[in-house]
Design an enzyme around this catalytic site. Structure first.
Site, mmCIF file in Angstrom:
data_model
loop_
_atom_site.group_PDB
_atom_site.id
_atom_site.type_symbol
_atom_site.label_atom_id
_atom_site.label_comp_id
_atom_site.label_asym_id
_atom_site.label_seq_id
_atom_site.Cartn_x
_atom_site.Cartn_y
_atom_site.Cartn_z
ATOM 1 N N HIS A 136 -24.674 -46.378 43.749
ATOM 2 C CA HIS A 136 -26.014 -45.907 44.101
ATOM 3 C C HIS A 136 -26.416 -44.705 43.247
ATOM 4 O O HIS A 136 -25.593 -43.831 43.003
ATOM 5 C CB HIS A 136 -25.991 -45.520 45.582
ATOM 6 C CG HIS A 136 -27.342 -45.453 46.222
ATOM 7 N ND1 HIS A 136 -28.206 -44.412 46.021
ATOM 8 C CD2 HIS A 136 -27.968 -46.303 47.064
ATOM 9 C CE1 HIS A 136 -29.320 -44.630 46.720
ATOM 10 N NE2 HIS A 136 -29.194 -45.768 47.366
ATOM 11 N N ALA A 170 -21.692 -29.160 43.256
ATOM 12 C CA ALA A 170 -22.310 -29.789 44.442
ATOM 13 C C ALA A 170 -23.609 -30.507 44.069
ATOM 14 O O ALA A 170 -24.217 -31.164 44.913
ATOM 15 C CB ALA A 170 -22.586 -28.740 45.516
ATOM 16 N N GLY A 179 -33.616 -22.272 45.039
ATOM 17 C CA GLY A 179 -32.279 -22.153 44.453
ATOM 18 C C GLY A 179 -32.334 -21.954 42.949
ATOM 19 O O GLY A 179 -33.400 -21.960 42.335
ATOM 20 N N PRO A 180 -31.151 -21.784 42.359
ATOM 21 C CA PRO A 180 -31.059 -21.492 40.921
ATOM 22 C C PRO A 180 -31.406 -22.708 40.065
ATOM 23 O O PRO A 180 -31.215 -23.837 40.495
ATOM 24 C CB PRO A 180 -29.580 -21.121 40.738
ATOM 25 C CG PRO A 180 -28.871 -21.863 41.830
ATOM 26 C CD PRO A 180 -29.818 -21.893 42.995
ATOM 27 N N VAL A 198 -27.095 -26.238 37.749
ATOM 28 C CA VAL A 198 -26.450 -27.244 38.590
ATOM 29 C C VAL A 198 -24.942 -27.024 38.625
ATOM 30 O O VAL A 198 -24.295 -27.013 37.573
ATOM 31 C CB VAL A 198 -26.771 -28.665 38.069
ATOM 32 C CG1 VAL A 198 -26.057 -29.711 38.898
ATOM 33 C CG2 VAL A 198 -28.279 -28.900 38.079
ATOM 34 N N GLY A 199 -24.387 -26.821 39.833
ATOM 35 C CA GLY A 199 -22.943 -26.696 39.994
ATOM 36 C C GLY A 199 -22.322 -28.019 40.419
ATOM 37 O O GLY A 199 -22.987 -29.066 40.390
#
Lengths: 299, 299
Positions: free
Chosen positions: A82, A173, A166-167, A170-171
């Site tokens: 997906h 998560a 948010g920042p 991309v981390g």
């Protein structure tokens, strides 16, 4: 009337029961919410959890689940069929009873702000909560061609992908889409016919994409020897189920067939059925307080 | 599903608000019940209180109300238009949700036994709780010709009037009929006609007493220039409201008129409306658990 919001988060984990169990425990750890369904899909490596409660605890439980998913799911390792962009991939809030769509939009934005600030996860607002027209449809936010890996590169470089909260970074998560939408009713009608062509023609007449009713998606199938019109009603408050079934009845009559029976797939808000009874009984002055059960739920 | 019993006691006091207030306070003093309506009638010198809750607290609240009424109402002083035999005159228990008629019969018998033993008030069981066929109808237990005064003389002398519970001796609190019955739905249909004769003909076709449906009482009226079929549906679980409205629709068409609108007088159990939606939508495999609100109420 009791205030009920439904939340139907999708998590990018459908194979490790212990991870799914911990996310569910985070939801249940918030008092005043109830999990109605948990559907892990190992092929898609994805789990949908359905839970309900009053707006405040539902928002808290959604936040707790997003936080736990971010700890337990590493998107650099995650693989599946997906399209996906985050550990907690999509988090819609759905008005069920005693709350408006605007209430759910406000809830989506509150939870989105907390996820951005406290967890450092980029958040896109979508559907009724969207801040830009091109973010209304999830398919445009998370197309097959622009999933977690592409967003890791482009968020922070391309203004198109700047998050709502948010920042712009991309981390592991990933990113989360948080939004508000109407309840989905999955409703199938079986015809007194074995001819799938009739179901297909009726589905074409019904669905929005080919000129039909605004909040109807429909396809025709042959199921156990019966022609079936299979539908998703994406907003029964605007395209009510009684209008859908009466239109099918009329279209079917044109082919000399009738409705044999129908079925719900999954759950339905009480209001969709009460609205149906009120329409057929022509109860012009109906109000929800006339239902004994609703009176009991009042404070 | 939440278990809900309704209790609709009739007290022989409709003029002194302080007495009615103290009886209501006795009901509310039992936790877990809720008073939905309180209708004092000064002419009839009689008050109907409607309250709901789970079976156990409803039984306790009914007992508390009967006890308080016995303290506050002296039947030797009481006068009024309506036939009556006791301070707490009639106490029916009504299954609303998650309970059966048998549960309400058991509740009526438990409360009846306590009223007889602890309060020394003679009790007749009636309707579904009756122990003798001639006690099913309240009209036979408390005919106009055999009210409080006559019972004072005859109970203890004539076996016909021996109570089901309590002493065969009538004190100042009189006697109480305690029973179980189906919920009553008061439903009026307005026709697209000013001709009351059509409403009267349709009412005749509908009502049980002249060959119609088993649990329908109906009369025709002219209300604000519209022909109205006014009905009491005395057991919608056996004669459902959708069958009633479709039969009226067909009869009206025979006179070239239609249904303009309809109205509920008072409250309706959710199930009566859900049953209607399920019938029109032909949802053959419907079960109450498919309604989100019902799932939330489960423990």
């Amino acid at each position: 009337m009791r205030r009920i919001v439904e939340c139907v988060p999708n998590f990018s984990e459908g194979r490790r029961p212990e991870v799914i169990g911990q996310i569910a425990a985070a939801i249940e750890g918030v008092g005043g919410v109830k999990i109605l369904d948990r559907s892990p899909d190992p092929d898609h490596n994805r789990t949908v959890i359905t839970f309900v409660g009053a707006p405040e605890p539902v928002g808290d439980a959604a936040f707790a689940a997003i936080a736990r998913a971010a700890e337990l799911i590493d998107m650099d390792q995650q693989r599946g069929e997906h399209p996906r962009m985050g550990a907690a991939d999509v988090v819609p809030f759905v008005p069920i009873a005693g709350v408006t769509m605007d209430d759910c939009v406000a809830l989506a934005r509150q939870v989105g702000a907390r996820v951005g600030e406290e967890l450092g996860i980029p958040v896109y607002l979508y559907e009724a909560a969207a801040t830009r027209p091109e973010r209304v449809n999830l398919g445009e936010i998370r197309p097959k061609s622009h999933q977690y890996e592409q967003k890791k590169t482009d968020v922070g470089r391309d203004e198109k992908w700047t998050p709502d909260f948010g920042p712009a970074k991309v981390g592991k998560a990933g990113l989360t889409a948080i939004g508000a939408r109407a309840p989905l009713v999955a409703y199938n009608v079986y015809l007194t016919s074995e001819n799938v062509a009739i179901a297909e023609k009726i589905a074409k007449a019904m669905r929005h994409s080919s000129g039909g009713l605004r909040y109807v998606k429909a396809r025709g199938f042959l199921v156990e020897g019966r022609a079936q019109v299979s539908m998703n009603l994406t907003d029964f408050t605007q395209t009510p189920i009684f209008r859908v079934v009466e239109m099918i009845r009329r279209e079917a009559a044109r082919y000399g067939v009738g409705i044999e029976s129908s079925e719900l797939i999954g759950m339905i808000p009480q209001r969709a059925l009460i609205d149906t009874a009120v329409w057929y009984l022509q109860l012009d002055n109906f109000e929800p307080r006339l239902v004994i059960e609703n009176r009991l739920a009042e404070e």
